[in-house]
Structure formats: structure tokens, C-alpha cells
Design a protein around this motif. Structure first.
Motif, PDB file in Angstrom:
ATOM      1  N   LYS A 263       9.370   9.627  -0.351  1.00  0.00           N
ATOM      2  CA  LYS A 263       8.923  10.337   0.851  1.00  0.00           C
ATOM      3  C   LYS A 263       7.969  11.447   0.422  1.00  0.00           C
ATOM      4  O   LYS A 263       8.257  12.209  -0.492  1.00  0.00           O
ATOM      5  N   LEU A 264       6.831  11.511   1.086  1.00  0.00           N
ATOM      6  CA  LEU A 264       5.813  12.517   0.778  1.00  0.00           C
ATOM      7  C   LEU A 264       5.379  13.158   2.093  1.00  0.00           C
ATOM      8  O   LEU A 264       4.443  12.703   2.751  1.00  0.00           O
ATOM      9  N   GLY A 265       6.115  14.184   2.512  1.00  0.00           N
ATOM     10  CA  GLY A 265       5.861  14.763   3.828  1.00  0.00           C
ATOM     11  C   GLY A 265       6.131  13.705   4.886  1.00  0.00           C
ATOM     12  O   GLY A 265       7.193  13.100   4.904  1.00  0.00           O
ATOM     13  N   SER A 266       5.133  13.400   5.715  1.00  0.00           N
ATOM     14  CA  SER A 266       5.287  12.339   6.705  1.00  0.00           C
ATOM     15  C   SER A 266       4.712  11.017   6.206  1.00  0.00           C
ATOM     16  O   SER A 266       4.642  10.048   6.952  1.00  0.00           O
ATOM     17  N   SER A 267       4.314  10.979   4.947  1.00  0.00           N
ATOM     18  CA  SER A 267       3.718   9.774   4.351  1.00  0.00           C
ATOM     19  C   SER A 267       4.669   9.138   3.353  1.00  0.00           C
ATOM     20  O   SER A 267       5.749   9.650   3.084  1.00  0.00           O
TER      21      SER A 267
ATOM     22  N   ASP B 126       5.951   3.179 -15.224  1.00  0.00           N
ATOM     23  CA  ASP B 126       5.134   4.339 -15.573  1.00  0.00           C
ATOM     24  C   ASP B 126       5.323   5.427 -14.519  1.00  0.00           C
ATOM     25  O   ASP B 126       4.408   5.789 -13.799  1.00  0.00           O
ATOM     26  N   ARG B 127       6.518   5.947 -14.455  1.00  0.00           N
ATOM     27  CA  ARG B 127       6.853   6.922 -13.410  1.00  0.00           C
ATOM     28  C   ARG B 127       6.053   8.218 -13.527  1.00  0.00           C
ATOM     29  O   ARG B 127       5.880   8.925 -12.548  1.00  0.00           O
ATOM     30  N   ASP B 128       5.576   8.536 -14.721  1.00  0.00           N
ATOM     31  CA  ASP B 128       4.777   9.747 -14.904  1.00  0.00           C
ATOM     32  C   ASP B 128       3.286   9.484 -14.697  1.00  0.00           C
ATOM     33  O   ASP B 128       2.474  10.393 -14.821  1.00  0.00           O
ATOM     34  N   GLY B 129       2.921   8.262 -14.372  1.00  0.00           N
ATOM     35  CA  GLY B 129       1.519   7.882 -14.235  1.00  0.00           C
ATOM     36  C   GLY B 129       0.913   8.189 -12.876  1.00  0.00           C
ATOM     37  O   GLY B 129      -0.223   7.834 -12.618  1.00  0.00           O
ATOM     38  N   GLY B 130       1.647   8.827 -12.007  1.00  0.00           N
ATOM     39  CA  GLY B 130       1.119   9.163 -10.695  1.00  0.00           C
ATOM     40  C   GLY B 130       1.616   8.215  -9.619  1.00  0.00           C
ATOM     41  O   GLY B 130       2.456   7.338  -9.868  1.00  0.00           O
ATOM     42  N   TYR B 131       1.083   8.375  -8.442  1.00  0.00           N
ATOM     43  CA  TYR B 131       1.499   7.581  -7.298  1.00  0.00           C
ATOM     44  C   TYR B 131       0.341   7.444  -6.324  1.00  0.00           C
ATOM     45  O   TYR B 131      -0.645   8.170  -6.393  1.00  0.00           O
ATOM     46  N   VAL B 132       0.483   6.517  -5.404  1.00  0.00           N
ATOM     47  CA  VAL B 132      -0.479   6.316  -4.326  1.00  0.00           C
ATOM     48  C   VAL B 132       0.186   6.815  -3.044  1.00  0.00           C
ATOM     49  O   VAL B 132       1.328   6.451  -2.755  1.00  0.00           O
ATOM     50  N   ALA B 133      -0.519   7.648  -2.301  1.00  0.00           N
ATOM     51  CA  ALA B 133       0.001   8.159  -1.027  1.00  0.00           C
ATOM     52  C   ALA B 133      -0.552   7.308   0.120  1.00  0.00           C
ATOM     53  O   ALA B 133      -1.743   6.997   0.148  1.00  0.00           O
ATOM     54  N   ILE B 134       0.322   6.933   1.030  1.00  0.00           N
ATOM     55  CA  ILE B 134      -0.054   6.091   2.166  1.00  0.00           C
ATOM     56  C   ILE B 134       0.449   6.765   3.437  1.00  0.00           C
ATOM     57  O   ILE B 134       1.637   7.090   3.542  1.00  0.00           O
ATOM     58  N   ASP B 135      -0.459   6.961   4.403  1.00  0.00           N
ATOM     59  CA  ASP B 135      -0.025   7.653   5.621  1.00  0.00           C
ATOM     60  C   ASP B 135       0.976   6.801   6.395  1.00  0.00           C
ATOM     61  O   ASP B 135       1.075   5.586   6.213  1.00  0.00           O
ATOM     62  N   ALA B 136       1.740   7.460   7.237  1.00  0.00           N
ATOM     63  CA  ALA B 136       2.864   6.822   7.932  1.00  0.00           C
ATOM     64  C   ALA B 136       2.445   5.615   8.760  1.00  0.00           C
ATOM     65  O   ALA B 136       3.133   4.588   8.763  1.00  0.00           O
ATOM     66  N   ALA B 137       1.317   5.696   9.449  1.00  0.00           N
ATOM     67  CA  ALA B 137       0.878   4.571  10.294  1.00  0.00           C
ATOM     68  C   ALA B 137       0.558   3.347   9.449  1.00  0.00           C
ATOM     69  O   ALA B 137       0.955   2.223   9.771  1.00  0.00           O
TER      70      ALA B 137
ATOM     71  N   TRP C 206       1.668   2.687   6.406  1.00  0.00           N
ATOM     72  CA  TRP C 206       2.897   2.211   5.778  1.00  0.00           C
ATOM     73  C   TRP C 206       3.690   1.350   6.768  1.00  0.00           C
ATOM     74  O   TRP C 206       4.199   0.294   6.401  1.00  0.00           O
ATOM     75  N   SER C 207       3.768   1.773   8.009  1.00  0.00           N
ATOM     76  CA  SER C 207       4.464   0.985   9.032  1.00  0.00           C
ATOM     77  C   SER C 207       3.793  -0.374   9.223  1.00  0.00           C
ATOM     78  O   SER C 207       4.471  -1.396   9.344  1.00  0.00           O
ATOM     79  N   GLU C 208       2.455  -0.390   9.248  1.00  0.00           N
ATOM     80  CA  GLU C 208       1.721  -1.657   9.370  1.00  0.00           C
ATOM     81  C   GLU C 208       2.021  -2.571   8.191  1.00  0.00           C
ATOM     82  O   GLU C 208       2.216  -3.773   8.361  1.00  0.00           O
ATOM     83  N   PHE C 209       2.061  -2.010   7.001  1.00  0.00           N
ATOM     84  CA  PHE C 209       2.363  -2.794   5.803  1.00  0.00           C
ATOM     85  C   PHE C 209       3.766  -3.389   5.887  1.00  0.00           C
ATOM     86  O   PHE C 209       3.957  -4.591   5.625  1.00  0.00           O
ATOM     87  N   LEU C 210       4.743  -2.592   6.253  1.00  0.00           N
ATOM     88  CA  LEU C 210       6.115  -3.098   6.355  1.00  0.00           C
ATOM     89  C   LEU C 210       6.240  -4.199   7.395  1.00  0.00           C
ATOM     90  O   LEU C 210       6.938  -5.196   7.171  1.00  0.00           O
TER      91      LEU C 210
END
Length: 64
Positions: A25-29, A37-48, A50-54
Motif C-alpha cells: 500500500k502506497l497512500g491511495s496507490s 530484489d526487494r531493495d531494488g525499488g518498486y513501481v507505483a500504480i494509481d488506485a484506478a 490498479w483496479s482495472e488491472f485486477l
């Protein structure tokens, strides 16, 4: 504002597989990262998006 992803989790069905991602969870995203590679960073995806992807995953729009 600097927000850190929290509540990282991966599918319980992936416990025997090494090619996994985790979602946090990243705020509302959503934040997505590689478990190898947990220390390699992440990709942030906005809530809308992410919902479309799911919805697309649940509808079977991606092949294995």
C-alpha cells in the motif's frame, strides 16, 4: 511528501515459486516490487489503474 509502501504481501499460491512480485500500500496507490530484489525499488500504480488491472486478471485477459 515522502511516503513509504507498507503491508507488503504476495499471493499465498506463490510459496513454491521464485518468480514472484509483492504488492504494498502506497497512500491511495499500489506499489509493486520483485521479491528477488526487494531493495531494488518498486513501481507505483494509481488506485484506478490498479483496479482495472485486477479486473482484467480476474476476467482471464492474461495468459499464463
Amino acid at each position: 511528501m515522502n511516503v513509504t509502501p507498507t503491508n507488503w504481501r504476495k499471493s499465498t499460491r506463490s510459496h513454491l515459486v521464485s518468480n514472484c512480485i509483492e504488492v504494498g500500500k502506497l497512500g491511495s496507490s499500489a506499489a509493486v516490487r520483485d521479491t528477488k530484489d526487494r531493495d531494488g525499488g518498486y513501481v507505483a500504480i494509481d488506485a484506478a489503474r490498479w483496479s482495472e488491472f485486477l479486473l482484467a486478471v480476474k476476467a482471464g485477459r492474461f495468459s499464463r
